[in-house]
Design an enzyme around this catalytic site. Structure first.
Site, mmCIF file in Angstrom:
data_model
loop_
_atom_site.group_PDB
_atom_site.id
_atom_site.type_symbol
_atom_site.label_atom_id
_atom_site.label_comp_id
_atom_site.label_asym_id
_atom_site.label_seq_id
_atom_site.Cartn_x
_atom_site.Cartn_y
_atom_site.Cartn_z
ATOM 1 C CG ASP A 1 84.170 79.422 17.443
ATOM 2 O OD1 ASP A 1 83.579 80.251 18.161
ATOM 3 O OD2 ASP A 1 85.015 79.732 16.582
ATOM 4 N N GLY B 1 77.785 61.843 20.212
ATOM 5 C CA GLY B 1 78.094 61.083 21.426
ATOM 6 C C GLY B 1 77.765 59.618 21.230
ATOM 7 C CD GLU C 1 76.025 66.672 13.856
ATOM 8 O OE1 GLU C 1 75.668 67.851 13.709
ATOM 9 O OE2 GLU C 1 75.882 66.034 14.918
#
Ligand SMILES: CC(C)(COP(=O)(O)OP(=O)(O)OC[C@H]1O[C@@H](n2cnc3c(N)ncnc32)[C@H](O)[C@@H]1OP(=O)(O)O)[C@@H](O)C(=O)NCCC(=O)NCCS
Length: 266
Positions: free
Chosen positions: A132, A157, A180
């Site tokens: 989204d 990452g 997160e």
């Protein structure tokens, strides 16, 4: 999964500086093309565990070494980078809304929907998943099928450090807005994270149904997690924690159901 044992060996040799200088770019391009097409991946599930293919991560890093920065443009907008942007959404059968950006070397499976988001090299997004608005899928992160990664979610990452494991989001996960995940956390199948949940490798996880703290780094399948706090051992303070309030029930399913109409006709 393609049988890539010899490609893996060659990448390891290039990484170790044991191949001729002109060989590296050719072999690394071969690996990156396979990664971009979904034929190889940075991590894959074997039984209940996720295995990280270190050599694929090495290929991604070597791609930076062998590529020159170059100008790229889209209308008046300009970039200067070593990694091309992914294109060909129509043929890939992926709905991609303007300003959705995925870098070459990521793989987005047929039937996924990309709202204006950013997907980095090496990442993988499964069919039926919606990434989204303003969410980011970090380098090498793995997102399964039929997930909703809500607005503003950050998935970390892992190119630095090399040995780090990517964040894994298994199938059917609902990740609420502005949350997160980082540091190789695994969010197991069907888990639900309410708005604003943060989870890193050391984030404490307390389960109300089990009545105890669970080991960090893994969110159990079908658990419903909300942001909370836990007292320190000496009681002097509290720290942020994820609280598993319950396991998915009909009410949770109703509030997190995917809308098939948004995924039709791709
Ligand atoms: C998690 C969520 C789906 C609710 O699931 P649910 O199964 O209906 O949860 P319930 O309402 O039954 O609540 C269960 C418990 O969790 C608590 N809870 C639920 N959502 C919470 C939240 N966001 N923060 C803190 N606590 C929360 C409830 O207060 C309740 O606590 P209790 O047992 O002490 O009474 C919902 O809160 C949520 O976060 N939705 C995501 C919204 C969103 O990000 N949308 C995407 C926009 S792009």
């Amino acid at each position: 999964m393609t049988d890539c044992a010899s490609l893996a060996q060659r990448i390891d040799k290039i990484w170790a500086g044991e191949e001729a200088a002109d060989v590296g770019p050719v072999v690394v391009k071969q690996a990156l093309d396979l990664l971009d097409s979904g034929a190889i991946r940075v991590a894959e599930k074997q039984g209940d565990e996720w295995k990280v293919n270190e050599w694929v991560k090495k290929a991604v890093l070597l791609h930076f070494r062998y590529s020159d920065n170059r100008e790229m443009t889209a209308g008046p907008i300009e970039w200067f980078d070593k990694v091309a942007l992914k294109t060909g959404w129509r043929d890939a059968k992926v709905r991609s809304v303007p300003t959705a950006i995925a870098r070459f070397g990521s793989f987005i499976e047929e039937g996924a929907v990309l709202m204006p988001c950013y997907i980095n090299i090496g990442a993988r997004v499964g069919s039926g998943t919606m990434i989204d608005t303003w969410s980011t899928v970090g380098s090498c992160a793995q997102v399964g099928k039929n997930c909703h990664i809500s607005g503003g979610v950050g998935i970390g990452g892992v190119l630095e450090p090399l040995q780090a494991s990517p964040v894994i989001i298994e199938d059917d996960v609902f990740f609420g807005a502005r949350g997160e995940a980082a540091e190789g956390v695994v969010i197991e199948e069907g888990a639900v994270l309410a708005m604003g949940c943060y989870v890193a490798g050391s984030t404490k996880i307390y389960s109300v149904p089990e009545g105890r703290e669970l080991p960090p780094g893994r969110i159990p399948a079908r658990s419903v997690c909300v942001p909370g706090a836990l007292a320190s051992r000496d009681g002097s303070h509290q720290t942020y924690a994820l609280i598993i309030k319950k396991y998915r029930d009909e009410r949770t399913d109703a509030r997190t159901a995917l809308t098939s109409i948004l995924r039709e006709g791709i």
